[in-house]
Design an enzyme around this catalytic site. Structure first.
Site, PDB file in Angstrom:
ATOM      1  N   ARG A  50       0.856  -1.194   0.000  1.00 33.41           N
ATOM      2  CA  ARG A  50       0.000   0.000   0.000  1.00 33.41           C
ATOM      3  C   ARG A  50       0.892   1.244   0.000  1.00 33.41           C
ATOM      4  O   ARG A  50       0.661   2.204  -0.704  1.00 33.41           O
ATOM      5  CB  ARG A  50      -0.947   0.013   1.220  1.00 33.41           C
ATOM      6  CG  ARG A  50      -1.616   1.363   1.423  1.00 33.41           C
ATOM      7  CD  ARG A  50      -2.899   1.340   2.248  1.00 33.41           C
ATOM      8  NE  ARG A  50      -2.893   0.440   3.378  1.00 33.41           N
ATOM      9  CZ  ARG A  50      -2.185   0.613   4.519  1.00 33.41           C
ATOM     10  NH1 ARG A  50      -1.443   1.678   4.677  1.00 33.41           N
ATOM     11  NH2 ARG A  50      -2.256  -0.276   5.474  1.00 33.41           N
ATOM     12  N   TYR A 102     -16.753  16.413 -14.966  1.00 35.96           N
ATOM     13  CA  TYR A 102     -17.176  15.012 -14.925  1.00 35.96           C
ATOM     14  C   TYR A 102     -18.236  14.840 -13.826  1.00 35.96           C
ATOM     15  O   TYR A 102     -18.062  15.359 -12.716  1.00 35.96           O
ATOM     16  CB  TYR A 102     -15.951  14.143 -14.656  1.00 35.96           C
ATOM     17  CG  TYR A 102     -16.269  12.684 -14.561  1.00 35.96           C
ATOM     18  CD1 TYR A 102     -16.635  11.980 -15.696  1.00 35.96           C
ATOM     19  CD2 TYR A 102     -16.208  12.017 -13.348  1.00 35.96           C
ATOM     20  CE1 TYR A 102     -16.949  10.630 -15.609  1.00 35.96           C
ATOM     21  CE2 TYR A 102     -16.509  10.675 -13.258  1.00 35.96           C
ATOM     22  CZ  TYR A 102     -16.883   9.985 -14.406  1.00 35.96           C
ATOM     23  OH  TYR A 102     -17.181   8.657 -14.306  1.00 35.96           O
ATOM     24  N   ASP A 174      -7.953  18.656 -14.163  1.00 39.07           N
ATOM     25  CA  ASP A 174      -8.216  17.283 -14.591  1.00 39.07           C
ATOM     26  C   ASP A 174      -7.849  17.238 -16.073  1.00 39.07           C
ATOM     27  O   ASP A 174      -8.523  17.827 -16.911  1.00 39.07           O
ATOM     28  CB  ASP A 174      -9.698  16.963 -14.353  1.00 39.07           C
ATOM     29  CG  ASP A 174     -10.072  15.531 -14.734  1.00 39.07           C
ATOM     30  OD1 ASP A 174      -9.419  14.969 -15.644  1.00 39.07           O
ATOM     31  OD2 ASP A 174     -11.029  14.985 -14.155  1.00 39.07           O
ATOM     32  N   LYS A 199      -8.950   6.245 -19.342  1.00 43.21           N
ATOM     33  CA  LYS A 199      -9.303   6.758 -20.656  1.00 43.21           C
ATOM     34  C   LYS A 199      -8.105   6.659 -21.614  1.00 43.21           C
ATOM     35  O   LYS A 199      -7.647   5.569 -21.872  1.00 43.21           O
ATOM     36  CB  LYS A 199      -9.852   8.175 -20.506  1.00 43.21           C
ATOM     37  CG  LYS A 199     -10.820   8.354 -19.313  1.00 43.21           C
ATOM     38  CD  LYS A 199     -12.109   7.547 -19.466  1.00 43.21           C
ATOM     39  CE  LYS A 199     -12.959   7.514 -18.196  1.00 43.21           C
ATOM     40  NZ  LYS A 199     -13.293   8.786 -17.591  1.00 43.21           N
TER      41      LYS A 199
HETATM   42  C1  PLP Z   1     -13.828   9.151 -16.281  1.00 46.33           C
HETATM   43  C2  PLP Z   1     -13.427  10.453 -15.725  1.00 46.33           C
HETATM   44  C3  PLP Z   1     -13.165  10.617 -14.362  1.00 46.33           C
HETATM   45  C4  PLP Z   1     -13.353   9.484 -13.364  1.00 46.33           C
HETATM   46  O1  PLP Z   1     -12.416   8.487 -13.569  1.00 46.33           O
HETATM   47  P1  PLP Z   1     -12.665   6.914 -13.237  1.00 46.33           P
HETATM   48  O2  PLP Z   1     -11.402   6.296 -13.691  1.00 46.33           O
HETATM   49  O3  PLP Z   1     -13.872   6.500 -14.012  1.00 46.33           O
HETATM   50  O4  PLP Z   1     -12.891   6.822 -11.770  1.00 46.33           O
HETATM   51  C5  PLP Z   1     -12.747  11.855 -13.925  1.00 46.33           C
HETATM   52  N1  PLP Z   1     -12.594  12.878 -14.773  1.00 46.33           N
HETATM   53  C6  PLP Z   1     -12.860  12.777 -16.082  1.00 46.33           C
HETATM   54  C7  PLP Z   1     -12.679  13.957 -16.978  1.00 46.33           C
HETATM   55  C8  PLP Z   1     -13.280  11.556 -16.603  1.00 46.33           C
HETATM   56  O5  PLP Z   1     -13.556  11.454 -17.913  1.00 46.33           O
END
Ligand code: PLP
Length: 386
Positions: A50, A102, A174, A199
């Site tokens: 961890r 998001y 982000d 993604k």
């Molecule tokens: C998908 C997404 C998230 C969340 O991520 P997860 O891996 O699904 O927990 C946060 N920000 C953006 C812009 C996203 O597209």
């Protein structure tokens, strides 16, 4: 010292790219929870997975290098990464967020962090003057996405970073939609970069992961403490998959963007299409700012069909392009933000920021663009009036 200068090489050789003990060209999956220690009080390099794991550490060094930051942290999902970052704040603090973020980011603030009296306000971060006026003494951070999800709204990242610095608060970006291959917020002065690595970074729709990068030692120490204390870490196997995915990020994104530019032009010229949102189209909101801060417009497009087209029929008729949550994988995906990714946002809030019930979000994959466009064409035809 690195024997390369460009990000295309860093994607492949960055961080810790060979196994230090065997010379294996890929850092292996260190599938272990703990490590044998040589003696009491001898400060072992690795003690418990961890706290630290060599496969995860290789990924963390890689993303820090790619984003030009000092330290990287890998989590079990993008939401775990966002949760760790929001854990920097205390009761009474407030975070300003972009008006289209998001849905999960909104939800965790609205339904979880509110338990701890950490609050948020939704602001139009594209208007820097208006944004600065919203900074009251309780505001401790500005969290933005650029381009934001799902309207692809562009925010001036250097502008937000400058405002945050002036007021002694944190700027958080982000960077999921762009990745360090197209945009590096830390170079623009942003304090914290977050990724849903699920993604584009992973890129194959086969791993859920999150990353955080910071450029300050004190902030890195606080995040390391939070990561170890709250424990939402990425597993060794998933860390390996992500390193593997990142190696091809450059070639994948080149094709994603090439296809997206063609798809955006096709949609913009289509008589069935009411509006196209794509920051790479001249005339789009924030086009000039995006051009300054990013390599191109990325590969996410949102659009609306004219009222006489039935979007239910459109989604049903698609054959190559799949109706699915998520984005950034090699395959083309569409989603309906109002009922899927952004359903957690109340109807009135969605309407006020422009996430209409007719909005369609397209993650342009790397298939043949001719096949993608042919599929869109037949689905649009299928959804129109007889
Ligand atoms: C998908 C997404 C998230 C969340 O991520 P997860 O891996 O699904 O927990 C946060 N920000 C953006 C812009 C996203 O597209």
């Amino acid at each position: 010292m690195a024997n390369y200068k460009n990000i295309e090489s860093a994607l492949i050789h960055g961080g810790i790219s060979t196994d230090p003990t065997t010379g294996a060209v890929n850092v292996p999956i260190y599938q272990t929870s703990t490590y044998r220690q040589s003696g009491l009080g001898e400060e072992p390099k690795w003690e418990y997975s961890r706290t630290g794991n060599p496969t995860r550490a290789a990924l963390e060094a890689l993303i820090a290098e790619l984003e030009h930051g000092k330290a990287g942290f890998a989590f079990g999902s993008g939401m775990a990464a966002i949760t760790a970052v929001l854990s920097l704040f205390e009761a009474g603090d407030r975070v300003l967020i972009s008006s289209n973020v998001y849905g999960g980011t909104f939800r965790v603030l609205d339904k979880v962090f509110n338990h701890f009296n950490i609050r948020y306000s939704i602001e139009d971060t594209t208007d820097l003057d208006a944004l600065e006026k919203k900074i009251t003494p309780d505001v401790k951070a500005i969290l933005v996405e650029s381009p934001a999800n799902p309207l692809l709204t562009v925010t001036d990242l250097a502008g937000v970073a400058a405002i945050a610095k002036k007021h002694g608060i944190l700027s958080i970006a982000d960077n999921t939609f762009m990745t360090p291959y197209l945009q590096r917020p830390i170079e623009l002065g942003v304090d914290i970069v977050i990724h849903s690595a699920t993604k584009y970074l992973g890129g194959h729709s086969d791993v859920v992961a999150g990353l955080v990068v910071v450029n300050d030692d004190a902030l890195a120490q606080r995040l390391a403490f939070i990561q170890n204390s709250t424990g939402g870490v990425l597993a060794p196997f998933d860390s390996f998959l992500l390193i593997r995915g990142i190696k091809t990020l450059g070639v994948r994104l080149d094709r994603h963007v090439q296809n997206a530019e063609k798809a955006a032009a096709y949609l913009q010229n289509h008589k069935a299409v009411k509006k196209v949102y794509y920051p790479g189209l001249p005339g789009a909101q924030g086009y000039e700012i995006n051009k300054r801060q990013a390599k191109n417009g990325g590969a996410m497009i949102s659009f609306e069909l004219n009222e006489n087209y039935d979007i239910k029929k459109f989604f049903k008729a698609l054959k190559l392009v799949s109706l699915a949550e998520s984005l950034g994988g090699v395959e083309s995906l569409v989603c309906h933000p109002a009922s899927m990714t952004h359903a957690a946002i109340p109807y009135e809030v969605r309407q006020s920021v422009g996430i209409t019930d007719g909005l369609i979000r397209l993650s342009v994959g790397i298939e043949s663009i001719d096949d993608i466009l042919a599929d869109l064409e037949q689905a649009i035809a299928e959804s129109g009036e007889e």
